[in-house]
Enzyme design. Structure first.
Site, mmCIF file in Angstrom:
data_model
loop_
_atom_site.group_PDB
_atom_site.id
_atom_site.type_symbol
_atom_site.label_atom_id
_atom_site.label_comp_id
_atom_site.label_asym_id
_atom_site.label_seq_id
_atom_site.Cartn_x
_atom_site.Cartn_y
_atom_site.Cartn_z
ATOM 1 N N LYS A 28 0.850 -1.197 0.000
ATOM 2 C CA LYS A 28 0.000 0.000 0.000
ATOM 3 C C LYS A 28 0.883 1.244 0.000
ATOM 4 C CE LYS A 28 -3.942 1.918 2.628
ATOM 5 N NZ LYS A 28 -4.817 1.736 3.801
ATOM 6 N N SER B 92 -9.711 1.732 2.760
ATOM 7 C CA SER B 92 -8.830 2.459 1.861
ATOM 8 C C SER B 92 -7.785 1.589 1.166
ATOM 9 C CB SER B 92 -8.127 3.571 2.628
ATOM 10 O OG SER B 92 -7.302 3.023 3.647
ATOM 11 N N SER C 60 -9.874 -0.513 7.031
ATOM 12 C CA SER C 60 -9.288 -0.407 5.687
ATOM 13 C C SER C 60 -8.553 -1.632 5.154
ATOM 14 C CB SER C 60 -8.347 0.786 5.619
ATOM 15 O OG SER C 60 -9.100 1.938 5.404
HETATM 16 N N1 GLN Z 1 -13.099 3.823 6.040
HETATM 17 C C1 GLN Z 1 -12.512 4.306 7.249
HETATM 18 C C2 GLN Z 1 -12.270 5.782 7.153
HETATM 19 O O1 GLN Z 1 -12.653 6.349 6.208
HETATM 20 C C3 GLN Z 1 -11.309 3.526 7.586
HETATM 21 C C4 GLN Z 1 -10.076 4.032 7.020
HETATM 22 C C5 GLN Z 1 -8.911 3.210 7.380
HETATM 23 O O2 GLN Z 1 -9.047 2.186 8.056
HETATM 24 N N2 GLN Z 1 -7.744 3.674 6.987
HETATM 25 O O3 GLN Z 1 -11.702 6.378 8.012
#
Ligand code: GLN
Length: 466
Positions: free
Chosen positions: A77, A152, A176
């Site tokens: 990532k 994400s 994420s």
């Molecule tokens: N979808 C969550 C957010 O928007 C989680 C993001 C993440 O885990 N990096 O914050």
């Protein structure tokens, strides 16, 4: 050589079915040909990958014993630093930022001979649930190109699902790793807070962030977890693990099903598939018990106060001077303002504003402090539940992969994607999303939550579903 797991790739290398170089070239070519459809990579690191593969081949021809990850290609990532390679966080503000050092997990993987194919797409600074908040391009779900891969870590999950690598690394702050794993039909492990060093992970919300593997099998997730976990001097929140091997005895296993996780408004097909998965483990002898996590409804609001507060502090470092994009202007303050205005996307700005507000004098007690108190109540819910059960089963997401563009204009409905995953980060527990079936052509994931540092137990349970 299709859809190779880590275990299969290692076996192939030992049996000389292919060399590390051949395997690496195979994936690099595949990325070149097929990733146009998915857009899962931001950067492909041919030179790095080829040189790492050659080193492993030398070891093999010298008949040296090689670690299981040696010569096995992975994707990373793009918020995890790989020395000498661009690390953009999918943000314009870091578009040309080259990492000056390796993240600890990368250092460990390199020492084991892992082959890094490239850096994958994400929501800008990991803020989002669809990878559409990337400043560069959205990634598409390999199971249906009109849909999002989740986020994400959508690039990493899509790359694994599309077989453009053997495995990938993601990061999980509120879901994420698990949510994109669930949307893409692969395994995603969010380890216990402190299990894996965060050194070299670009900070989003520091009390919630964890790095973890996205893999084709639970066994692979275990291998990667073992390789990158443990105490690191460079991250004071990391701990030495004394993780025991865990022998699964189904008959002694107690699974808790929290009633608050089967909510109105969730996709009935998802619920059905999750209930079937629960039925399956019950049939082979596990005890199923309904439990209650009464503060569940506050998890999302608490997350959306604590997360932006920490993010607003962490992102203060992007000032146009220290890193990345710098807009020249008449004085220092306007350099700051212009660089941040041009460099950050809308979602990032929204969260900086929310966080700065929640932390400001006069509001701190009402929002941030209160949220931290409720966070403790959520922790007590889990502590109590884990006195009775070994693991907790929930859906990973209330719905399957949604359409590109469907939620991007409505932040609140996007935030609901985290409804089943965010509490786990607030409490610091380990959890995995395992693929358990399909609704139409879209994968459904089961979330298995464990006690702190019981990764091995939830991984062993996951294997039942393979
Ligand atoms: N979808 C969550 C957010 O928007 C989680 C993001 C993440 O885990 N990096 O914050």
């Amino acid at each position: 050589m299709n859809n190779l797991t880590i275990v299969q790739a290692h076996k192939g290398l030992l049996e000389k079915k292919f060399s590390a170089l051949e395997l690496t070239k195979l994936f690099l070519n595949k990325i070149k040909k097929e990733d146009k459809k998915f857009s899962s990579f931001i950067t492909v690191t041919d030179d790095l990958a080829l040189s790492q593969a050659k080193k492993v081949d030398k070891l093999i021809s010298a008949r040296k014993k090689i670690p299981i990850l040696a010569g096995v290609p992975l994707a990373v990532k793009d918020n995890i630093l790989v020395k000498g390679i661009k690390t953009t966080c999918a943000s314009k503000i870091l578009e040309n930022y080259v990492a000056p050092y390796d993240a600890t997990c990368i250092k460990k993987l390199k020492e084991l001979g892992a082959v890094i194919l490239g850096k994958t797409n994400l929501d800008e600074f990991a803020m989002g649930s669809s990878t559409e908040h990337s400043a560069f391009f959205p990634t598409k779900n390999p199971h249906d190109l009109t849909r999002v891969p989740g986020g994400s870590s959508g690039g990493s999950a899509a790359a694994v699902a599309a077989d453009l690598c053997c495995y990938a690394l993601g990061s999980d702050t509120g879901g994420s790793i698990r949510q994109p794993a669930s949307f893409c039909g692969v395994n995603g492990l969010k380890p216990t807070y402190g299990a894996i060093s965060r050194y070299g992970l670009i900070a989003f919300a520091s009390s919630l962030d964890q790095i973890g593997p996205i893999t084709k099998t639970a066994e692979d997730a275990q291998i990667v977890f073992d390789a990158i976990s443990g105490r690191d001097q460079l991250d004071s929140t990391s701990v030495e693990l004394r993780i025991k091997n865990y022998e699964l005895r189904i008959k002694d296993l107690k699974i808790g099903i929290p009633k608050e996780y089967f909510i109105k408004g969730m996709d009935p097909k998802v619920e059905k598939i999750v209930r079937q998965a629960i039925g399956k483990i019950e049939k082979i002898g596990a005890k199923i018990e309904e439990i209650s996590l009464p503060h569940t409804e506050y998890a999302l609001p608490v997350y959306y106060i604590i997360m932006p507060s920490e993010a607003s502090a962490n992102l203060a470092r992007y000032d146009g001077i220290k890193y990345g994009l710098s807009k020249s202007s008449k004085d220092l303050l306007s350099v700051y303002l212009k660089s941040r205005a041009d460099g950050f996307g809308d979602e990032v700005k929204r969260r900086i504003m929310l966080g700065t507000y929640a932390l400001s004098a006069g509001y701190y007690d009402a929002y941030y402090l209160k949220a931290q108190k409720v966070r403790t109540l959520i922790r007590h819910d889990f502590d109590k539940a884990f006195k009775k059960v070994d693991a907790i089963f929930t859906p990973t997401s209330p719905f399957t992969a949604f359409r590109l563009g469907e939620k991007i204009k409505d932040p609140l409905s996007m935030y609901l994607s985290d409804v089943f995953t965010a509490s786990v980060n607030l409490v610091g527990l380990p959890a995995i999303s395992v693929p358990i079936g399909f609704s139409g052509k879209l994968p459904v994931g089961l979330q298995i939550i464990g006690k702190p540092f019981e990764e091995n137990k939830i991984l062993e349970i996951s294997k039942i579903y393979e």
